[in-house]
Design an enzyme around this catalytic site. Structure first.
Site, PDB file in Angstrom:
ATOM      1  N   LYS A  35     -13.582 -45.622 -16.805  1.00 33.16           N
ATOM      2  CA  LYS A  35     -14.084 -46.490 -17.881  1.00 33.16           C
ATOM      3  C   LYS A  35     -13.852 -45.917 -19.277  1.00 33.16           C
ATOM      4  O   LYS A  35     -13.762 -46.657 -20.252  1.00 33.16           O
ATOM      5  CB  LYS A  35     -15.548 -46.846 -17.652  1.00 33.16           C
ATOM      6  CG  LYS A  35     -16.506 -45.698 -17.756  1.00 33.16           C
ATOM      7  CD  LYS A  35     -17.934 -46.183 -17.538  1.00 33.16           C
ATOM      8  CE  LYS A  35     -18.822 -44.964 -17.610  1.00 33.16           C
ATOM      9  NZ  LYS A  35     -20.166 -45.103 -17.332  1.00 33.16           N
ATOM     10  N   THR A  42     -16.960 -35.841 -17.265  1.00 34.37           N
ATOM     11  CA  THR A  42     -17.924 -35.021 -18.005  1.00 34.37           C
ATOM     12  C   THR A  42     -17.349 -33.635 -18.247  1.00 34.37           C
ATOM     13  O   THR A  42     -17.440 -33.084 -19.349  1.00 34.37           O
ATOM     14  CB  THR A  42     -19.232 -34.879 -17.178  1.00 34.37           C
ATOM     15  OG1 THR A  42     -19.700 -36.191 -16.864  1.00 34.37           O
ATOM     16  CG2 THR A  42     -20.290 -34.119 -17.934  1.00 34.37           C
ATOM     17  N   THR A 140     -18.247 -41.111  -9.483  1.00 30.24           N
ATOM     18  CA  THR A 140     -18.776 -41.614 -10.755  1.00 30.24           C
ATOM     19  C   THR A 140     -19.710 -40.634 -11.470  1.00 30.24           C
ATOM     20  O   THR A 140     -20.255 -40.964 -12.525  1.00 30.24           O
ATOM     21  CB  THR A 140     -19.510 -42.946 -10.500  1.00 30.24           C
ATOM     22  OG1 THR A 140     -20.326 -42.802  -9.320  1.00 30.24           O
ATOM     23  CG2 THR A 140     -18.518 -44.080 -10.260  1.00 30.24           C
ATOM     24  N   GLY A 177     -35.734 -26.754 -20.779  1.00 34.24           N
ATOM     25  CA  GLY A 177     -34.958 -26.408 -19.581  1.00 34.24           C
ATOM     26  C   GLY A 177     -34.166 -25.128 -19.781  1.00 34.24           C
ATOM     27  O   GLY A 177     -33.284 -25.069 -20.650  1.00 34.24           O
ATOM     28  N   LEU A 183     -29.225 -22.655 -21.532  1.00 35.29           N
ATOM     29  CA  LEU A 183     -28.927 -21.292 -22.016  1.00 35.29           C
ATOM     30  C   LEU A 183     -27.597 -21.245 -22.771  1.00 35.29           C
ATOM     31  O   LEU A 183     -27.471 -20.559 -23.789  1.00 35.29           O
ATOM     32  CB  LEU A 183     -28.894 -20.299 -20.854  1.00 35.29           C
ATOM     33  CG  LEU A 183     -30.188 -20.120 -20.049  1.00 35.29           C
ATOM     34  CD1 LEU A 183     -30.054 -18.956 -19.083  1.00 35.29           C
ATOM     35  CD2 LEU A 183     -31.383 -19.886 -20.950  1.00 35.29           C
ATOM     36  N   GLU A 184     -26.602 -21.974 -22.255  1.00 34.20           N
ATOM     37  CA  GLU A 184     -25.287 -21.933 -22.928  1.00 34.20           C
ATOM     38  C   GLU A 184     -25.358 -22.599 -24.303  1.00 34.20           C
ATOM     39  O   GLU A 184     -24.906 -22.037 -25.309  1.00 34.20           O
ATOM     40  CB  GLU A 184     -24.224 -22.607 -22.062  1.00 34.20           C
ATOM     41  CG  GLU A 184     -23.887 -21.780 -20.821  1.00 34.20           C
ATOM     42  CD  GLU A 184     -22.731 -22.313 -19.992  1.00 34.20           C
ATOM     43  OE1 GLU A 184     -22.348 -21.640 -19.032  1.00 34.20           O
ATOM     44  OE2 GLU A 184     -22.189 -23.418 -20.295  1.00 34.20           O
ATOM     45  N   GLY A 268     -31.963 -31.042 -16.372  1.00 41.13           N
ATOM     46  CA  GLY A 268     -31.293 -31.583 -15.187  1.00 41.13           C
ATOM     47  C   GLY A 268     -30.472 -32.828 -15.472  1.00 41.13           C
ATOM     48  O   GLY A 268     -30.502 -33.379 -16.584  1.00 41.13           O
ATOM     49  N   HIS A 317     -16.094 -27.505  -9.791  1.00 43.92           N
ATOM     50  CA  HIS A 317     -15.263 -27.028  -8.673  1.00 43.92           C
ATOM     51  C   HIS A 317     -15.777 -27.554  -7.342  1.00 43.92           C
ATOM     52  O   HIS A 317     -15.001 -27.741  -6.412  1.00 43.92           O
ATOM     53  CB  HIS A 317     -15.144 -25.500  -8.675  1.00 43.92           C
ATOM     54  CG  HIS A 317     -16.400 -24.766  -9.014  1.00 43.92           C
ATOM     55  ND1 HIS A 317     -16.916 -24.719 -10.273  1.00 43.92           N
ATOM     56  CD2 HIS A 317     -17.251 -24.054  -8.238  1.00 43.92           C
ATOM     57  CE1 HIS A 317     -18.031 -23.982 -10.271  1.00 43.92           C
ATOM     58  NE2 HIS A 317     -18.256 -23.586  -9.036  1.00 43.92           N
ATOM     59  N   HIS A 440      -7.862   1.472 -12.909  1.00 41.48           N
ATOM     60  CA  HIS A 440      -8.762   2.123 -13.859  1.00 41.48           C
ATOM     61  C   HIS A 440      -8.141   2.117 -15.249  1.00 41.48           C
ATOM     62  O   HIS A 440      -6.954   2.392 -15.368  1.00 41.48           O
ATOM     63  CB  HIS A 440      -9.018   3.573 -13.433  1.00 41.48           C
ATOM     64  CG  HIS A 440      -9.831   4.327 -14.429  1.00 41.48           C
ATOM     65  ND1 HIS A 440     -11.187   4.140 -14.558  1.00 41.48           N
ATOM     66  CD2 HIS A 440      -9.468   5.230 -15.384  1.00 41.48           C
ATOM     67  CE1 HIS A 440     -11.633   4.909 -15.531  1.00 41.48           C
ATOM     68  NE2 HIS A 440     -10.617   5.584 -16.060  1.00 41.48           N
TER      69      HIS A 440
HETATM   70  P1  FAD Z   1     -17.829 -36.610 -13.807  1.00 39.79           P
HETATM   71  O1  FAD Z   1     -17.090 -35.480 -14.351  1.00 39.79           O
HETATM   72  O2  FAD Z   1     -19.129 -36.967 -14.438  1.00 39.79           O
HETATM   73  O3  FAD Z   1     -16.844 -37.861 -13.851  1.00 39.79           O
HETATM   74  C1  FAD Z   1     -17.271 -39.153 -13.523  1.00 39.79           C
HETATM   75  C2  FAD Z   1     -16.343 -40.140 -14.210  1.00 39.79           C
HETATM   76  O4  FAD Z   1     -16.587 -41.437 -13.669  1.00 39.79           O
HETATM   77  C3  FAD Z   1     -16.628 -40.255 -15.707  1.00 39.79           C
HETATM   78  O5  FAD Z   1     -15.428 -40.071 -16.420  1.00 39.79           O
HETATM   79  C4  FAD Z   1     -17.150 -41.679 -15.889  1.00 39.79           C
HETATM   80  O6  FAD Z   1     -16.761 -42.262 -17.113  1.00 39.79           O
HETATM   81  C5  FAD Z   1     -16.482 -42.388 -14.707  1.00 39.79           C
HETATM   82  N1  FAD Z   1     -17.176 -43.595 -14.250  1.00 39.79           N
HETATM   83  C6  FAD Z   1     -18.466 -43.726 -13.890  1.00 39.79           C
HETATM   84  N2  FAD Z   1     -18.725 -44.969 -13.442  1.00 39.79           N
HETATM   85  C7  FAD Z   1     -17.552 -45.643 -13.532  1.00 39.79           C
HETATM   86  C8  FAD Z   1     -17.161 -46.976 -13.218  1.00 39.79           C
HETATM   87  N3  FAD Z   1     -18.020 -47.858 -12.698  1.00 39.79           N
HETATM   88  N4  FAD Z   1     -15.879 -47.340 -13.453  1.00 39.79           N
HETATM   89  C9  FAD Z   1     -14.975 -46.456 -13.966  1.00 39.79           C
HETATM   90  N5  FAD Z   1     -15.297 -45.188 -14.270  1.00 39.79           N
HETATM   91  C10 FAD Z   1     -16.559 -44.790 -14.046  1.00 39.79           C
HETATM   92  N6  FAD Z   1     -19.624 -27.435 -14.154  1.00 39.79           N
HETATM   93  C11 FAD Z   1     -18.963 -26.309 -13.842  1.00 39.79           C
HETATM   94  O7  FAD Z   1     -18.488 -26.171 -12.711  1.00 39.79           O
HETATM   95  N7  FAD Z   1     -18.775 -25.310 -14.768  1.00 39.79           N
HETATM   96  C12 FAD Z   1     -19.276 -25.408 -16.022  1.00 39.79           C
HETATM   97  O8  FAD Z   1     -19.107 -24.498 -16.825  1.00 39.79           O
HETATM   98  C13 FAD Z   1     -19.985 -26.585 -16.372  1.00 39.79           C
HETATM   99  N8  FAD Z   1     -20.472 -26.729 -17.618  1.00 39.79           N
HETATM  100  C14 FAD Z   1     -21.115 -27.892 -17.944  1.00 39.79           C
HETATM  101  C15 FAD Z   1     -21.614 -28.022 -19.235  1.00 39.79           C
HETATM  102  C16 FAD Z   1     -22.267 -29.175 -19.607  1.00 39.79           C
HETATM  103  C17 FAD Z   1     -22.792 -29.316 -21.010  1.00 39.79           C
HETATM  104  C18 FAD Z   1     -22.405 -30.240 -18.664  1.00 39.79           C
HETATM  105  C19 FAD Z   1     -23.083 -31.524 -19.053  1.00 39.79           C
HETATM  106  C20 FAD Z   1     -21.907 -30.123 -17.384  1.00 39.79           C
HETATM  107  C21 FAD Z   1     -21.264 -28.940 -17.010  1.00 39.79           C
HETATM  108  N9  FAD Z   1     -20.769 -28.763 -15.723  1.00 39.79           N
HETATM  109  C22 FAD Z   1     -20.137 -27.604 -15.397  1.00 39.79           C
HETATM  110  C23 FAD Z   1     -20.932 -29.796 -14.671  1.00 39.79           C
HETATM  111  C24 FAD Z   1     -19.633 -30.593 -14.475  1.00 39.79           C
HETATM  112  O9  FAD Z   1     -19.248 -31.163 -15.687  1.00 39.79           O
HETATM  113  C25 FAD Z   1     -19.850 -31.667 -13.419  1.00 39.79           C
HETATM  114  O10 FAD Z   1     -20.367 -31.078 -12.250  1.00 39.79           O
HETATM  115  C26 FAD Z   1     -18.547 -32.363 -13.075  1.00 39.79           C
HETATM  116  O11 FAD Z   1     -17.987 -32.976 -14.215  1.00 39.79           O
HETATM  117  C27 FAD Z   1     -18.776 -33.421 -11.996  1.00 39.79           C
HETATM  118  O12 FAD Z   1     -17.575 -34.044 -11.693  1.00 39.79           O
HETATM  119  P2  FAD Z   1     -17.521 -35.532 -11.123  1.00 39.79           P
HETATM  120  O13 FAD Z   1     -16.074 -35.845 -10.951  1.00 39.79           O
HETATM  121  O14 FAD Z   1     -18.422 -35.657  -9.965  1.00 39.79           O
HETATM  122  O15 FAD Z   1     -18.152 -36.455 -12.259  1.00 39.79           O
END
Ligand code: FAD
Length: 462
Positions: A35, A42, A140, A177, A183-184, A268, A317, A440
């Protein structure tokens, strides 16, 4: 109706885009629907990457300010240009999101920008168009959780996405939190001059992490100026002329107020599946997550889900590994995620990282374990680089020396941890690690020495 797709993926985060690429590599015709305008979800747009970009910039600022003179480098006190710092972060994000778009294109994945809607198995709607596939992968993601009594207004009450785009340094930043995100982002704005107070309802920061590692991080962040208030429960909050006022109750029953210019709610994230009509599709959910089988199939045949929208640690990951495993199995191959060995990392100063079991888990599971600890204060490379705080802790099963968990607080912990992850993936022992030659001077010698401490005894500690 557009047909001919073997797989339709919804969401282009690290779950969705990795699933789409791997499926295409395995010979499937794939459609990816996102979208937002950019790829990466994220993680790339509002999570892992932008937060690390700001952590890097703010750490450099802090280093110049506090450490340059110790190295005999004389310079005028540095100042900050926040818009320039945010622009750099945006350039980093943009280069990576464009990279993902070209990888998808190179793998011949079709991409559509739009909000996907699913209420009938096998059919995905985007606007007035319909697309058909027997297999649909929901990736999503998640969104920041709100405090019920203090909704985000994105000015005074902000989420992590807002805190990655402040146009100036807030004077007083409250953070609800004390997890990784709190923390970051607290570190970023504290290093840049904000007075940061972190409020946590639990007894200690970093729930789920090794206690010694959490304490080391907290002590160091306190020295850097961040104030922690643990066992404090926010009862209510309201915005006022000076920003935001939180009313809270401490564990001793005393009430107290916290006034800030802004409050970052980092308490969270909630799984999200906007547009997916779980009810009419018969997709079961549990504790706010989509329920899946070992094959990542939901209770609706042909609809799969991975990443933040299903249970488990919300990590990029983890999402990617699940997506790859899911499409491998769809292609009739082997796919499996080893949930007991998902590393976690925290990118503060010092960094922290973990893989496997904590001491608390070993005790709860009745596992007899041995602990080997080595401090970076006895590691040559750490002293050379002026980052001698922290430690490596190796936990082994007492009866056979198998490594059960490794926990690190210290510089480059997020890199060092993978030595342990690989060893543990192969069922290695502390002896294996202790007898592996490490260059080392290197920080990784501290990992070897901690393994030596768990196995027999270290050389560079008494
Ligand atoms: P997302 O990355 O959330 O992707 C979901 C996608 O689906 C989005 O682009 C959204 O727009 C799209 N979407 C949703 N609904 C629809 C729909 N109906 N139609 C079309 N598109 C849709 N994780 C780490 O491993 N290391 C880190 O250092 C880390 N740092 C973070 C720092 C912050 C500030 C935050 C908020 C998160 C961090 N995370 C980190 C967590 C990590 O970002 C998420 O765990 C990861 O992005 C999850 O991946 P995902 O593919 O499940 O979902």
């Amino acid at each position: 109706m557009n047909t001919g797709y073997d797989l339709i993926v919804i969401g282009a985060g690290p779950g969705g885009y990795v699933g789409a690429i791997r499926a295409a590599q395995l010979g499937m015709k794939v459609l990816l629907i996102e979208k937002e305008k950019t790829m990466g979800g994220t993680c790339l747009n509002a999570g892992c990457i932008p937060s690390k970009a700001l952590l890097t910039s703010s750490a450099l600022f802090q280093q110049i300010q506090q450490e340059a003179s110790d190295h005999g480098i004389v310079c005028a006190p540095p100042s900050i240009d926040i818009p320039a710092m945010i622009s750099r972060k945006n350039r980093v994000v943009s280069s990576l999101t464009r990279g993902i778009a070209s990888l998808l294109k190179g793998n011949k994945v079709d991409i559509i920008q739009g909000s996907a809607k699913v209420n009938t198995p096998g059919i995905v709607r985007v606007g007035s168009e319909e697309y058909h596939s027997d297999s649909i992968l929901i990736a999503t993601g998640s969104r920041p959780a709100e405090l019920p009594f203090l909704p985000f207004d994105h000015t005074s009450v902000v989420d992590s996405t807002d805190a990655l785009t402040f146009s100036e340094v807030p004077e007083r930043l409250l953070i609800v939190g004390a997890g990784v995100i709190g923390l970051e982002l607290g570190s970023v704005w504290s290093r840049l001059g904000a007075c940061v107070q972190i409020i946590e309802s639990m007894t200690e920061i970093l729930t789920g992490w090794d206690r010694d590692i959490a304490k080391t991080v907290q002590k160091s962040l306190e020295k850097q100026g961040i104030e922690f208030h643990c066992r404090v429960r926010i009862l209510e909050g309201q915005t006022n002329d000076s920003g935001v006022l939180l009313k809270a109750e401490a564990a001793d029953g005393k009430f107290r107020d916290f006034q800030g210019d802004k409050v970052l709610v980092a308490a969270g994230r909630k799984a999200a599946w906007d547009g997916i009509d779980t009810k009419s599709l018969g997709i079961e959910t549990e504790n706010g997550h989509i329920t899946v089988s070992e094959r990542y199939e939901t209770s609706a045949a042909g609809i799969y889900a991975v990443g933040d929208c299903i249970a488990g640690p919300m990590l990029a990951h983890k999402a990617s590994e699940e997506a790859a495993a899911c499409v491998e199995m769809l292609a009739g191959k082997y796919g499996k995620v080893n949930y007991s060995l998902i590393p976690g990392a925290l990118y503060t100063k010092p960094e922290a990282a973990m893989v496997g079991k904590t001491e608390e888990q070993c005790r709860a599971e009745g596992i007899e374990y041995t602990k080997g600890v080595f401090r970076f204060s006895a590691n040559g490379r750490a002293i050379v680089s002026g980052s001698a705080e922290g430690m490596v802790k190796v936990l082994t099963r007492k009866k056979d020396d198998t490594v059960l968990g490794v926990h690190i607080a210290g510089e480059h912990a997020s890199e060092l941890i993978h030595e342990a992850a690989v060893l543990m993936e192969f069922g290695g022992s502390a002896e294996d690690l202790a007898l592996t030659i490490h260059a080392h001077p290197s920080l990784s010698e501290a990992v070897k020495e901690a393994a030596m401490a768990a196995w027999e005894r270290p050389i560079h500690a008494l």
